[in-house]
Write an enzyme that holds these catalytic residues in place. Structure first.
Site, short mmCIF file in Angstrom:
data_model
loop_
_atom_site.label_atom_id
_atom_site.label_comp_id
_atom_site.label_asym_id
_atom_site.label_seq_id
_atom_site.Cartn_x
_atom_site.Cartn_y
_atom_site.Cartn_z
N ALA A 66 46.47 48.19 38.84
CA ALA A 66 47.81 48.52 39.31
C ALA A 66 48.60 47.22 39.35
O ALA A 66 48.03 46.13 39.49
CB ALA A 66 47.73 49.13 40.70
N GLY A 112 42.97 49.97 38.92
CA GLY A 112 43.58 51.20 38.40
C GLY A 112 43.26 51.45 36.93
O GLY A 112 43.29 52.59 36.47
N GLU A 115 39.94 53.01 36.99
CA GLU A 115 40.14 54.34 37.59
C GLU A 115 40.76 55.31 36.57
O GLU A 115 40.41 56.48 36.52
CB GLU A 115 41.01 54.23 38.85
CG GLU A 115 40.24 53.55 39.99
CD GLU A 115 41.12 53.20 41.17
OE1 GLU A 115 42.13 52.48 40.98
OE2 GLU A 115 40.81 53.64 42.30
N GLU A 135 39.53 45.50 44.06
CA GLU A 135 40.51 45.69 45.14
C GLU A 135 40.16 44.97 46.44
O GLU A 135 41.04 44.43 47.11
CB GLU A 135 40.73 47.19 45.41
CG GLU A 135 41.58 47.90 44.36
CD GLU A 135 40.80 48.40 43.15
OE1 GLU A 135 39.62 48.01 42.99
OE2 GLU A 135 41.37 49.19 42.38
N1 COA Z 1 49.23 43.21 38.30
C1 COA Z 1 50.29 42.47 37.92
N2 COA Z 1 50.26 41.52 36.97
C2 COA Z 1 49.07 41.31 36.39
C3 COA Z 1 47.91 42.04 36.73
C4 COA Z 1 48.04 43.02 37.72
N3 COA Z 1 47.00 43.79 38.10
N4 COA Z 1 46.88 41.58 35.98
C5 COA Z 1 47.38 40.61 35.18
N5 COA Z 1 48.70 40.46 35.43
C6 COA Z 1 49.62 39.50 34.79
C7 COA Z 1 49.44 38.10 35.33
O1 COA Z 1 50.15 37.93 36.54
C8 COA Z 1 50.02 37.29 34.20
O2 COA Z 1 51.42 37.37 34.26
P1 COA Z 1 52.33 36.03 34.07
O3 COA Z 1 51.97 35.53 32.69
O4 COA Z 1 53.73 36.53 34.18
O5 COA Z 1 51.90 35.08 35.15
C9 COA Z 1 49.58 38.05 32.97
O6 COA Z 1 49.31 39.38 33.42
C10 COA Z 1 48.33 37.51 32.31
O7 COA Z 1 47.31 37.46 33.29
P2 COA Z 1 46.47 36.13 33.62
O8 COA Z 1 45.93 36.27 35.01
O9 COA Z 1 47.26 34.92 33.30
O10 COA Z 1 45.27 36.27 32.56
P3 COA Z 1 43.82 35.64 32.66
O11 COA Z 1 43.21 35.81 31.33
O12 COA Z 1 43.88 34.29 33.24
O13 COA Z 1 43.04 36.58 33.71
C11 COA Z 1 42.37 38.67 34.72
C12 COA Z 1 42.76 37.92 33.42
C13 COA Z 1 42.26 40.15 34.36
C14 COA Z 1 41.03 38.15 35.23
C15 COA Z 1 43.47 38.46 35.78
O14 COA Z 1 44.74 38.74 35.20
C16 COA Z 1 43.30 39.30 37.01
O15 COA Z 1 42.44 39.03 37.83
N6 COA Z 1 44.18 40.34 37.19
C17 COA Z 1 44.22 41.15 38.34
C18 COA Z 1 43.06 42.13 38.35
C19 COA Z 1 43.08 42.96 39.61
O16 COA Z 1 42.86 42.49 40.71
N7 COA Z 1 43.35 44.26 39.44
C20 COA Z 1 43.33 45.21 40.51
C21 COA Z 1 44.68 45.46 41.02
S1 COA Z 1 44.62 46.61 42.39
#
Ligand code: COA
Length: 257
Positions: A66, A112, A115, A135
């Site tokens: 999400a 999400g 999910e 989460e």
């Molecule tokens: N919500 C909002 N933005 C998200 C996102 C999310 N769940 N997951 C990734 N993004 C965005 C990042 O903020 C970033 O945006 P920016 O370039 O404007 O800063 C972009 O997507 C790329 O992500 P980034 O984190 O730079 O990539 P990465 O390769 O370093 O890491 C992940 C990849 C998947 C490990 C990392 O993005 C992450 O942990 N995301 C969140 C996962 C999460 O907790 N999901 C559950 C949500 S309830």
């Protein structure tokens, strides 16, 4: 119809819906959830759509969860409403569709995203996929059905460990858990899913919808899945598909549904 955050294309009865926010790793914001609802509802209404494949654009992510930026400042009631509305519009909606939905997991499927893949009727992953419910690392719990569907798919102990550690598992671990049915290279992912879709499409859409409903009934509180099976079984008799399927068998030819 054109969408902002998703792509939807129909080819030969297969509707491929692609979440298309690669710069945000296809994170599900409110608008994307609404667009997905519209696209899935259209697929369900359109009798010529026999299968839906849901996937993510880009090489990195199916859906990274999400959109955290949208709910970071929510109150308790806004949080509950977010989960309720999301479950209703997308996650339960997909799970209950009579048209088969297959998730093609092409990268990160987190929160999400996992999910959504779990709401699909089954899952195929690329060997680059990584899956998890992170989460609790954000001080919240899965709210789009993850605490219910993950234990159903992988068993309670594995689900508890995945949820509590907030960790990610790779595609082969997901395969060994039964979370995904097949793992192939990125290039082979959509071809394999389309091949499976082709096998499904040889069968009666009416009977498939009835079977989905009967399988799902076993996971619903207060519903006896065996009773639902009896009702759905009886409901097939007298339908055009049943006549065609049984007649084709007796005439030693392939059924045309
Ligand atoms: N919500 C909002 N933005 C998200 C996102 C999310 N769940 N997951 C990734 N993004 C965005 C990042 O903020 C970033 O945006 P920016 O370039 O404007 O800063 C972009 O997507 C790329 O992500 P980034 O984190 O730079 O990539 P990465 O390769 O370093 O890491 C992940 C990849 C998947 C490990 C990392 O993005 C992450 O942990 N995301 C969140 C996962 C999460 O907790 N999901 C559950 C949500 S309830």
């Amino acid at each position: 119809m054109s969408y902002t955050n998703i792509l939807s294309e129909i080819d030969d009865g297969i509707n491929i819906i692609t979440i298309n926010r690669p710069s945000k790793l296809n994170a599900l914001n409110k608008e994307t959830i609404e667009e997905l609802h519209t696209a899935f509802a259209k697929a369900e209404e359109n009798a010529s759509t026999r299968i839906v494949i849901i996937t993510g654009s880009g090489e990195k992510a199916f859906v990274a969860g999400a959109d955290i930026s949208e709910f970071a400042n929510f109150s308790k009631s806004q949080g509950a409403e977010l989960a309720r509305k999301g479950q209703e519009l997308l996650f339960d909606f997909v799970a209950e569709m009579g048209t088969p939905v297959i998730a093609a997991i092409n990268g990160f499927a987190l929160g999400g995203g996992l999910e959504l893949a779990m709401a699909a009727h089954f899952r195929v992953a690329s060997d680059t996929a990584r899956m998890g419910l992170p989460e609790v690392s954000l001080g919240v719990i899965p709210g789009y059905g993850g605490t219910q569907r993950l234990p159903q798919l992988v068993g309670k102990g594995r689900a508890m460990e995945m949820i509590m550690t907030a960790g990610m598992i790779d595609a082969n671990t997901a395969l060994s858990y039964g979370l995904v049915n097949h793992v192939v290279s990125s290039e082979e992912l959509l071809p394999l899913v389309k091949k499976i879709a082709g096998k499904i499409m040889r069968n009666s859409p009416m009977a498939i919808a009835a079977a989905i409903n009967a399988v799902n009934a076993g996971y619903e509180n207060g519903v006896d899945g065996f009773d639902t099976e009896i009702e759905e079984f009886g409901g097939c008799f007298g339908t055009n598909d049943f006549k065609e399927g049984t007649t084709a068998f007796l005439e030693k030819r392939k059924a045309r549904f």
